[in-house]
Write a protein that holds these residues in place. Structure first.
Motif, PDB file in Angstrom:
ATOM      1  N   SER A   4      38.642  42.682  35.099  1.00 47.30           N
ATOM      2  CA  SER A   4      38.952  43.023  36.490  1.00 47.30           C
ATOM      3  C   SER A   4      39.142  44.524  36.669  1.00 47.30           C
ATOM      4  O   SER A   4      39.296  44.994  37.785  1.00 47.30           O
ATOM      5  N   ARG A   5      39.125  45.296  35.555  1.00 45.37           N
ATOM      6  CA  ARG A   5      39.397  46.733  35.717  1.00 45.37           C
ATOM      7  C   ARG A   5      38.345  47.416  36.603  1.00 45.37           C
ATOM      8  O   ARG A   5      38.656  48.339  37.349  1.00 45.37           O
ATOM      9  N   PHE A   6      37.080  46.918  36.536  1.00 47.51           N
ATOM     10  CA  PHE A   6      36.040  47.523  37.370  1.00 47.51           C
ATOM     11  C   PHE A   6      36.280  47.190  38.848  1.00 47.51           C
ATOM     12  O   PHE A   6      36.150  48.044  39.721  1.00 47.51           O
ATOM     13  N   ALA A   7      36.640  45.917  39.077  1.00 47.43           N
ATOM     14  CA  ALA A   7      36.934  45.502  40.460  1.00 47.43           C
ATOM     15  C   ALA A   7      38.144  46.274  40.992  1.00 47.43           C
ATOM     16  O   ALA A   7      38.149  46.723  42.151  1.00 47.43           O
ATOM     17  N   ASP A   8      39.158  46.462  40.139  1.00 51.69           N
ATOM     18  CA  ASP A   8      40.358  47.203  40.573  1.00 51.69           C
ATOM     19  C   ASP A   8      40.003  48.640  40.937  1.00 51.69           C
ATOM     20  O   ASP A   8      40.499  49.192  41.915  1.00 51.69           O
ATOM     21  N   LEU A   9      39.148  49.228  40.113  1.00 51.58           N
ATOM     22  CA  LEU A   9      38.735  50.615  40.384  1.00 51.58           C
ATOM     23  C   LEU A   9      38.027  50.705  41.744  1.00 51.58           C
ATOM     24  O   LEU A   9      38.328  51.586  42.565  1.00 51.58           O
ATOM     25  N   LEU A  10      37.110  49.771  41.990  1.00 50.81           N
ATOM     26  CA  LEU A  10      36.362  49.816  43.257  1.00 50.81           C
ATOM     27  C   LEU A  10      37.287  49.554  44.443  1.00 50.81           C
ATOM     28  O   LEU A  10      37.133  50.147  45.513  1.00 50.81           O
ATOM     29  N   GLU A  11      38.265  48.694  44.218  1.00 50.16           N
ATOM     30  CA  GLU A  11      39.231  48.426  45.293  1.00 50.16           C
ATOM     31  C   GLU A  11      40.023  49.691  45.600  1.00 50.16           C
ATOM     32  O   GLU A  11      40.206  50.071  46.755  1.00 50.16           O
ATOM     33  N   ARG A  12      40.441  50.377  44.529  1.00 50.30           N
ATOM     34  CA  ARG A  12      41.261  51.579  44.700  1.00 50.30           C
ATOM     35  C   ARG A  12      40.467  52.699  45.374  1.00 50.30           C
ATOM     36  O   ARG A  12      40.943  53.355  46.282  1.00 50.30           O
ATOM     37  N   VAL A  13      39.240  52.878  44.929  1.00 50.01           N
ATOM     38  CA  VAL A  13      38.468  54.033  45.417  1.00 50.01           C
ATOM     39  C   VAL A  13      37.879  53.778  46.807  1.00 50.01           C
ATOM     40  O   VAL A  13      37.962  54.629  47.692  1.00 50.01           O
ATOM     41  N   MET A  14      37.277  52.600  47.016  1.00 52.75           N
ATOM     42  CA  MET A  14      36.547  52.401  48.272  1.00 52.75           C
ATOM     43  C   MET A  14      37.058  51.223  49.089  1.00 52.75           C
ATOM     44  O   MET A  14      36.489  50.894  50.137  1.00 52.75           O
ATOM     45  N   GLY A  15      38.113  50.564  48.623  1.00 55.59           N
ATOM     46  CA  GLY A  15      38.705  49.469  49.397  1.00 55.59           C
ATOM     47  C   GLY A  15      37.999  48.140  49.242  1.00 55.59           C
ATOM     48  O   GLY A  15      38.360  47.170  49.896  1.00 55.59           O
ATOM     49  N   LEU A  16      36.992  48.083  48.384  1.00 51.52           N
ATOM     50  CA  LEU A  16      36.187  46.867  48.290  1.00 51.52           C
ATOM     51  C   LEU A  16      36.997  45.682  47.772  1.00 51.52           C
ATOM     52  O   LEU A  16      37.634  45.760  46.714  1.00 51.52           O
ATOM     53  N   SER A  17      36.937  44.591  48.504  1.00 52.69           N
ATOM     54  CA  SER A  17      37.548  43.338  48.032  1.00 52.69           C
ATOM     55  C   SER A  17      36.439  42.568  47.311  1.00 52.69           C
ATOM     56  O   SER A  17      35.416  42.227  47.914  1.00 52.69           O
ATOM     57  N   ALA A  18      36.664  42.302  46.005  1.00 55.36           N
ATOM     58  CA  ALA A  18      35.608  41.673  45.195  1.00 55.36           C
ATOM     59  C   ALA A  18      35.125  40.374  45.833  1.00 55.36           C
ATOM     60  O   ALA A  18      33.926  40.072  45.828  1.00 55.36           O
ATOM     61  N   ALA A  19      36.050  39.615  46.425  1.00 57.42           N
ATOM     62  CA  ALA A  19      35.682  38.313  46.996  1.00 57.42           C
ATOM     63  C   ALA A  19      34.674  38.465  48.129  1.00 57.42           C
ATOM     64  O   ALA A  19      33.872  37.571  48.387  1.00 57.42           O
ATOM     65  N   SER A  20      34.703  39.616  48.812  1.00 59.58           N
ATOM     66  CA  SER A  20      33.868  39.763  50.005  1.00 59.58           C
ATOM     67  C   SER A  20      32.383  39.867  49.685  1.00 59.58           C
ATOM     68  O   SER A  20      31.543  39.625  50.548  1.00 59.58           O
ATOM     69  N   ILE A  21      32.034  40.235  48.459  1.00 59.49           N
ATOM     70  CA  ILE A  21      30.594  40.367  48.165  1.00 59.49           C
ATOM     71  C   ILE A  21      30.093  39.262  47.232  1.00 59.49           C
ATOM     72  O   ILE A  21      28.971  39.320  46.733  1.00 59.49           O
ATOM     73  N   GLY A  22      30.948  38.275  47.020  1.00 58.91           N
ATOM     74  CA  GLY A  22      30.498  37.094  46.276  1.00 58.91           C
ATOM     75  C   GLY A  22      30.757  37.218  44.786  1.00 58.91           C
ATOM     76  O   GLY A  22      30.816  38.332  44.243  1.00 58.91           O
ATOM     77  N   PRO A  23      30.895  36.045  44.143  1.00 65.39           N
ATOM     78  CA  PRO A  23      31.241  36.045  42.718  1.00 65.39           C
ATOM     79  C   PRO A  23      30.153  36.696  41.883  1.00 65.39           C
ATOM     80  O   PRO A  23      28.967  36.506  42.122  1.00 65.39           O
ATOM     81  N   GLY A  24      30.566  37.495  40.949  1.00 67.04           N
ATOM     82  CA  GLY A  24      29.601  38.063  40.002  1.00 67.04           C
ATOM     83  C   GLY A  24      28.910  39.334  40.470  1.00 67.04           C
ATOM     84  O   GLY A  24      28.229  40.000  39.688  1.00 67.04           O
ATOM     85  N   ALA A  25      29.113  39.722  41.735  1.00 67.13           N
ATOM     86  CA  ALA A  25      28.361  40.874  42.249  1.00 67.13           C
ATOM     87  C   ALA A  25      28.799  42.162  41.541  1.00 67.13           C
ATOM     88  O   ALA A  25      27.957  42.994  41.166  1.00 67.13           O
ATOM     89  N   ILE A  26      30.104  42.314  41.345  1.00 67.79           N
ATOM     90  CA  ILE A  26      30.573  43.541  40.693  1.00 67.79           C
ATOM     91  C   ILE A  26      30.125  43.548  39.236  1.00 67.79           C
ATOM     92  O   ILE A  26      29.647  44.570  38.711  1.00 67.79           O
ATOM     93  N   GLU A  27      30.233  42.386  38.617  1.00 70.34           N
ATOM     94  CA  GLU A  27      29.818  42.279  37.212  1.00 70.34           C
ATOM     95  C   GLU A  27      28.341  42.677  37.047  1.00 70.34           C
ATOM     96  O   GLU A  27      27.983  43.438  36.143  1.00 70.34           O
TER      97      GLU A  27
END
Ligand SMILES: C[S@@+](CC[C@H](N)C(=O)[O-])C[C@H]1O[C@@H](n2cnc3c(N)ncnc32)[C@H](O)[C@@H]1O
Length: 419
Positions: A4-27
């Motif tokens: 989740s560290r990548f998702a946390d980083l994106l949330e912190r920097v750009m506000g992205l909620s991982a759930a909003s772009i669907g499972p696996g998208a950040i991965e």
């Protein structure tokens, strides 16, 4: 790579909620960037992200959703021209107007703002449009201003002949549309974001808040509040309208445009009324002004919308058509559409219900269906200025200027009868 560290980083920097772009998208994005950078594993890529802001930007580029097109939800652009800026700029072209498209993605929204104003005869030098997006790639494409088929959706594309030149690989936006628009890369959560920009008369912030979680949505809305002039109008996406209400903005009362104003101004406009009454500020006067002349019953909503979820059937029964319309303006479009259809089934054809179905179809870019509903309204109520106004604008957008002129003429006759 599922950390989740990548998702946390994106949330912190750009506000992205991982759930909003669907499972696996950040991965998938992280994996693609890791391979692109030639790194062996997630730890090595994580270390690169810690060391390089350029790579953070690359990862952002890989996760943004740049989906957009010209005249997306045309009601918003029409309302912006007809009810907000048109009357003011026609009365005094020197008054000027400042507009903001945030996020602008690849530029279609900002250029559409310019075209919508130019369509109504407003000179491009009397307004300016700032257009900002976190994606540098999107900004580069916006500046290049050459668009493929995907940017032109629906059947009403007459504007393309007026404002674009055909090129081997698409359509290039003409210089007169480019002139008032200035693009810049920017992140709404960056410290000091647009700190020197002043305030804007019109802000389009559509389809970005949906990618943030609630605390980030609130943070972004605080930025928008700062950037919006005290009497400015903020347009959001239809699924974001409910959120604006929760954050204390009030509907600007422009059908299906999802337009809001800051609360204090609306409070000043609020008429003395019963405890549950809500007054939607009427649109400002306009040359065409179909909405301004809508019956008072549609402007004053005497019941607040229910807080409990209800079935469409009970909504249609217990709430009047004005409430259904308000529901559509709040972004609950499908519910409102089903409600209007149920209303017609239970009560017979009603001009107001048909008009609402016309507005909903129009907002969805279904011009043919919208024209069909507007004409049905006019069959039942030949002097319905709102249907006349919307039909004239629709025909004009489709390039049917003769048809639009006939409707204008009918509207003028109708005005004569009223005055
Ligand atoms: C779906 S597009 C919306 C474009 C346009 N407003 C529309 O409604 O058609 C979402 C855009 O939001 C941008 N975005 C996402 N997070 C952002 C942020 N923190 N700051 C600025 N732009 C952001 C993305 O780069 C993307 O181009």
């Amino acid at each position: 790579m599922s950390e989740s560290r990548f998702a946390d980083l994106l949330e912190r920097v750009m506000g992205l909620s991982a759930a909003s772009i669907g499972p696996g998208a950040i991965e998938r994005a992280v994996d693609a960037r890791r391979r692109e950078t030639g790194l062996r594993d997630g730890d090595a890529y994580w270390a690169l992200l810690q060391a390089s802001s350029a790579e953070v930007q690359q990862l952002i580029e890989a996760v943004v959703v740049p989906e957009t097109w010209f005249f997306r939800n045309p009601q918003a652009f029409r309302a912006m021209e007809r009810d907000v800026l048109g009357p003011r700029l026609r009365a005094d072209p020197q008054a000027g107007a400042r507009l903001l498209s945030l996020p602008c993605s690849t530029g279609e929204e900002a250029y559409t703002m310019a075209m919508a104003l130019m369509e109504s005869g407003i000179e491009p030098h009397s307004f300016s449009i700032e257009a900002v997006d976190i994606s540098q790639h999107a900004i580069d494409m916006a500046r290049a201003g050459c668009y493929g088929r995907n940017s032109f959706r629906g059947h009403e594309l007459a504007f393309r002949d007026r404002y674009f030149d055909a090129r081997p690989h698409g359509w290039a936006v003409r210089d007169e549309v480019r002139a008032p628009v200035r693009f810049a890369q920017g992140n709404i959560f960056a410290p000091g974001f647009m700190a020197q920009a002043g305030v804007f008369d019109v802000i389009f912030c559509r389809n970005m808040l949906i990618y943030f979680d609630i605390p980030r949505q609130k943070q972004a809305i605080a930025v928008l509040r700062r950037l919006l002039a005290p009497d400015g109008t903020l347009f959001v996406g239809h699924s974001e309208a409910g959120l604006m209400r929760e954050e204390g903005f009030v509907s600007a009362g422009m059908a299906m445009a999802f337009a809001f104003r800051r609360a204090p101004e609306a409070a000043a406009l609020r008429a003395p009324a019963g405890p549950t009454a809500t007054v939607v500020p009427p649109p400002r006067a306009s040359l065409r002004a179909p909405v301004a002349k809508r019956p008072a019953a549609l402007r004053v909503i005497e019941r607040v919308r229910p807080t409990r979820p209800e079935t469409t059937r009970s909504i249609a029964k217990t709430l009047d058509l004005a409430a259904l319309r308000r529901m559509a303006d709040d972004g609950r479009v499908e519910e409102a559409e089903r409600g209007a259809q149920t209303y017609i089934r239970e009560n017979g054809a009603s001009p107001d219900a048909l008009l609402l179905l016309g507005l909903i179809s129009d907002a969805a870019g279904q011009g043919k269906a919208a024209a069909h509903y507007y004409r049905k309204v006019l069959y039942l109520d030949p002097g319905n200025v709102e249907a006349l106004g919307h039909l004239a604008l629709l025909l004009r957008r489709e390039g049917d200027h003769a048809g639009a002129r006939l409707i204008d003429e009918r509207m003028r006759r109708q005005d004569g009868r009223r005055n």
